[in-house]
Design a protein around this motif. Sequence first.
Motif, short mmCIF file in Angstrom:
data_model
loop_
_atom_site.label_atom_id
_atom_site.label_comp_id
_atom_site.label_asym_id
_atom_site.label_seq_id
_atom_site.Cartn_x
_atom_site.Cartn_y
_atom_site.Cartn_z
N LEU A 289 -2.65 -9.18 -8.61
CA LEU A 289 -1.96 -7.90 -8.46
C LEU A 289 -1.32 -7.77 -7.08
O LEU A 289 -0.20 -7.28 -6.94
CB LEU A 289 -2.91 -6.73 -8.71
N HIS B 290 2.51 -8.33 -7.94
CA HIS B 290 3.02 -6.97 -8.17
C HIS B 290 3.15 -6.19 -6.86
O HIS B 290 3.32 -4.98 -6.87
CB HIS B 290 2.11 -6.23 -9.14
N LEU C 98 1.11 -5.25 -4.43
CA LEU C 98 0.19 -4.14 -4.17
C LEU C 98 -0.51 -4.27 -2.83
O LEU C 98 -1.56 -3.69 -2.62
CB LEU C 98 -0.85 -4.03 -5.29
N SER D 285 0.52 -1.16 -12.64
CA SER D 285 0.49 -2.59 -12.31
C SER D 285 -0.56 -3.32 -13.13
O SER D 285 -0.33 -4.43 -13.61
CB SER D 285 0.21 -2.78 -10.82
#
Length: 52
Positions: A15, A19, A21, A39
Amino acid sequence: MRLRKIWAEGTFAVLKRGHKLNKIQKRGLQKAIEECLLSATALNLKRLVKAV
């Protein structure tokens, strides 16, 4: 703890890396939670498509 390293920590790394994060883009607790959930949903959908 050993299983957490294998399952959870790997997912967190994906993640963060895939994504973006590392830093939450939205402001406010509710919007930050929403971003994390979206996400995680995207990651689960990617895994589902890959499995099928």
